[in-house]
Write a protein that holds these residues in place. Structure first.
Motif, PDB file in Angstrom:
ATOM      1  N   MET B 149       0.832  -1.208   0.000  1.00 27.47           N
ATOM      2  CA  MET B 149       0.000   0.000   0.000  1.00 27.47           C
ATOM      3  C   MET B 149       0.867   1.258   0.000  1.00 27.47           C
ATOM      4  O   MET B 149       0.636   2.188  -0.773  1.00 27.47           O
ATOM      5  CB  MET B 149      -0.914   0.015   1.229  1.00 27.47           C
ATOM      6  N   ALA B 150       1.866   1.254   0.871  1.00 29.13           N
ATOM      7  CA  ALA B 150       2.735   2.435   0.958  1.00 29.13           C
ATOM      8  C   ALA B 150       3.551   2.588  -0.323  1.00 29.13           C
ATOM      9  O   ALA B 150       3.760   3.699  -0.816  1.00 29.13           O
ATOM     10  CB  ALA B 150       3.644   2.337   2.175  1.00 29.13           C
ATOM     11  N   CYS B 151       4.019   1.469  -0.890  1.00 31.26           N
ATOM     12  CA  CYS B 151       4.809   1.535  -2.123  1.00 31.26           C
ATOM     13  C   CYS B 151       3.966   2.030  -3.297  1.00 31.26           C
ATOM     14  O   CYS B 151       4.456   2.742  -4.165  1.00 31.26           O
ATOM     15  CB  CYS B 151       5.417   0.169  -2.443  1.00 31.26           C
ATOM     16  N   ALA B 152       2.679   1.639  -3.330  1.00 28.07           N
ATOM     17  CA  ALA B 152       1.793   2.136  -4.383  1.00 28.07           C
ATOM     18  C   ALA B 152       1.649   3.652  -4.252  1.00 28.07           C
ATOM     19  O   ALA B 152       1.707   4.390  -5.230  1.00 28.07           O
ATOM     20  CB  ALA B 152       0.422   1.476  -4.287  1.00 28.07           C
ATOM     21  N   PHE B 153       1.510   4.114  -3.009  1.00 29.95           N
ATOM     22  CA  PHE B 153       1.317   5.539  -2.763  1.00 29.95           C
ATOM     23  C   PHE B 153       2.547   6.345  -3.181  1.00 29.95           C
ATOM     24  O   PHE B 153       2.440   7.383  -3.819  1.00 29.95           O
ATOM     25  CB  PHE B 153       0.999   5.771  -1.289  1.00 29.95           C
ATOM     26  N   TYR B 154       3.729   5.836  -2.801  1.00 34.41           N
ATOM     27  CA  TYR B 154       4.959   6.576  -3.100  1.00 34.41           C
ATOM     28  C   TYR B 154       5.569   6.151  -4.426  1.00 34.41           C
ATOM     29  O   TYR B 154       6.636   6.626  -4.811  1.00 34.41           O
ATOM     30  CB  TYR B 154       5.977   6.390  -1.973  1.00 34.41           C
TER      31      TYR B 154
END
Lengths: 456, 456
Positions: B149-154
């Motif tokens: 989730m965090a990697c998709a966001f960043y």
């Protein structure tokens, strides 16, 4: 930081104390249910063998604009409500739109959707009436989950007729219902007459919502002190769901948010009807000019391509007739259809509001829906239910239009739930194997051919 | 209605601006990591090929009690935080206890657990450092989901080595990671040297967390501009998770709640360490006398039956040595173990606090854990993750003790997440086929035999 937070949570003491009954304000009412035997309007007594007494009273109440939410139901609501109204800052950024996008998020409870709002109320009234058990049907499983949660809380045995293909494809959804103590029967089953009949006529069928409804009603009628409860379509369900709209309106008023467009997905219509209810009341009174948009799947287009006619609520043709936008109770959406929203008909209230042009409707294809869902998940963090992503799709389309025109519109949509039990559909989208299906006119004609001949 | 609401949501503007670094207050520090080659304490430079620079700085920071949460990370947190502190009124009623029970609920985000708190921070720092990609491991899948989730966001590519048996048993958990764009490799795999070695030695193995860690580290070291990120155990992960404790403490202070007992589940220790951090700081300073209890599965009892020794963090014996309570990096819990918390070791900070008697620990059997989880789900509505239900089990046991003694104790526990992707375990519990397993002393000896010989 702007002054609007990401998530607006009303304090518990500001939670609505009344449901909103839009029928009290409508200039013309939806016609009453027709009894399939007498072909005359249903009376409360006609409905009593099937439904709880207080729910019938609510169903037939066309005059009280506000109906009190019992303290016990508000007590239940406090476990998971008020739900947040979220400003979709990251989606706005992704779309590079001047529009302001808000969504009311109903997925923070374990049932994963708005369905719990009506389940909590219905089971409370069943308990109050001293009923011994309840039956229901479930398709995608959200309603079955919500109802089993409420039945566990109020300690009432529940039998859930779950559309067979859904029970097979979603063993974990079934397991959640069972964890809450609900008994799951894949439908069609050999436990009912109608089930045996459907099985004989369609061996190997995966079932349908209309068929599961028939089985649940038959069982409730044949079981001592048992009643049937329904998770959408009916007026009292929309009434309970108005808590969504009431909270949304309170939050908007508190923060000076003035939605110009409110978008909700429509299957049976309960989420949409509940979300828009108090705003619609104001619109009917000329106090706002909000554009209301109901979004349905292109594969099951009851509003956009259905007929406004009296029809049965179930495949077995046992329910009262409701005047609604319908594809015919014999219509079954293509099996490649992934999400919920596969009901052949539509809430009588929503149908009437649509017919009288207080709202519009759009049909969207599922690949576009999952495209929107994935983009949203990645920027806003929440993995939406496929149903909810229908509304999201149109909200994004409208925000993109604003980007073209430069309009700073305020768009609000209902994010009814999460997709944690719909991963098979996401997997098919991720793998590029998801296909779209739009019924041909000939497909629709087959459904329309199952419409009852009613001369009123 | 009492004056304590069901759910306390802090307003976004009251969200903590600092993480809490309990090491700054500890009277004795955990010993530093030991480099497995030189057998000397690791320097920042030793760690740089594996970890992000700013995370190393945080890892080695023993002096600053408060470390600022970057505005960008707080921006991410605002999507799903502050999380609610819930008064478990219905559980209290069910248990008929004079105790007051509270839980801090970290399961309202799509990753379904607290793991997102550290994922958001770690990926932010990776992005800031200009890294091209990240690798990690995941067991039950919560960390893999959070990180994707965090990697998709960043917008950073991510490879997740997922314990093979978990990837097979939880295809939908894998699908969520893939929906967020993460690449999932079932471990052991043939994509790494260590994976090929483990496969050759144990054909048909279902893998382990320690083995997945080895593969993820190997890949990160061999890939240009790539780093490895870890979801628990390390000091900087506990630091990020202190946002849980900070929020809890703010909410308690605001409403005059004085917990006498704080309970958390412990696997690697990040949730527990984060939840108790600021309260523990006060305890070390003599400002409170709270009883802290870490709860672990009886099948993987690192605190209650492990040794306090220097050990590797992974099966491949490639990581720095950490002094921790450990069962030996070769220990693999029985395959009938359902939930997470299957790590052989324990956070160095938690281990030190436990060794120095600032906290106690308990081991519980899984059938008792699922019994508690089911009862909680039915009365409080939330279906807990098996991990979280370990803490719940002890909270319920303690509340039942209060019933006997009449004590009106204030009990607070961490409900780290939801069990929506753990339904196979619930199904086994519902079907009555779940069994318990407590390793024999001989079983433990096999694990201890894999401990490195370190002479310090």
């Amino acid at each position: 930081m702007t002054s609007i937070p990401y998530k607006i949570y009303l304090p518990e003491e500001e939670m609505p104390k009344y449901w909103y009954n839009v029928k009290a304000v409508m200039k013309e009412l939806p016609p009453p249910f027709i009894h399939p035997g007498t072909m005359k309007p249903c009376t409360a007594d006609d409905l009593r063998p099937i439904f709880c007494d207080e729910l019938i009273e609510q169903e037939l109440n066309n005059t009280d604009e506000y109906i009190e939410i019992p303290e016990e139901v508000r007590e239940y609501y406090r476990m998971y409500r008020p739900s947040p109204l979220v400003r979709a800052y990251n989606l706005e950024k992704l779309l590079d739109t001047p529009a302001e996008i808000y969504f009311k998020f109903e997925g923070t409870n374990t049932s994963g959707s708005h369905k719990l709002n009506s389940a909590a109320a219905q089971v409370y009234y069943a308990k109050k009436q001293g009923l011994s058990s309840l039956t229901t049907e479930t398709g995608a499983g959200q309603w079955g989950t919500a109802l089993s949660m409420a039945c566990a809380f109020y300690n009432i045995p529940l039998t859930v007729y779950m559309v067979k293909v859904s029970a097979e494809q979603k063993p974990y959804r079934k397991a959640v219902i069972e964890t809450y103590g609900g008994k799951v029967v894949p439908s069609p089953s050999d436990t009912t007459e109608i089930g045996r009949k459907i099985l004989a006529e369609n061996p190997g069928t995966g079932g349908s919502l209309g068929c599961a409804i028939s089985e649940a009603i038959e069982t409730s009628v044949k079981t001592e002190n048992c009643r049937y409860v329904l998770g959408s379509v009916l007026d009292h369900v929309l009434l309970h769901q108005s808590v969504i709209g009431e909270e949304t309106k309170l939050a908007c008023d508190k923060y000076g948010i003035e939605p110009e467009m409110i978008i909700g997905c429509v299957g049976g219509g309960s989420n949409f009807g509940g979300l828009v209810a108090p705003f619609m009341g104001d619109k009917i009174r000329g106090k706002n000019n909000i554009e209301f948009i109901g979004v349905e799947p292109a594969s099951c287009p009851s509003l956009t391509r259905g007929k406004y006619a009296f029809d049965f609520g179930d495949t077995g043709k046992t329910t009262p007739l409701i005047k609604m936008y319908t594809l015919g109770s014999g219509f079954i959406p293509s099996p490649n259809h992934a999400g919920g929203l596969r009901y052949h008909g539509m809430s009588g209230i929503v149908s009437k509001l649509y017919n009288d042009r207080y709202m519009t409707a759009r049909a969207v294809e599922q690949s576009k829906v999952f495209e929107a869902a994935t983009a949203f998940a990645r920027c806003e963090g929440i993995l939406p239910a496929p149903e909810s992503a229908h509304a999201l799709r149109v909200a994004m389309d409208e925000a993109l239009k604003c980007k073209e025109t430069g309009q700073k519109k305020t768009i609000l949509f209902g994010l009814t739930g999460t997709g944690y039990f719909d991963m098979a559909a996401y997997m098919s989208y991720n793998a590029g194997t998801m296909t779209d299906y739009i019924p041909t006119d000939a497909d629709l004609e087959k459904g329309f051919a199952t419409l009852p001949k009613v001369d009123l």
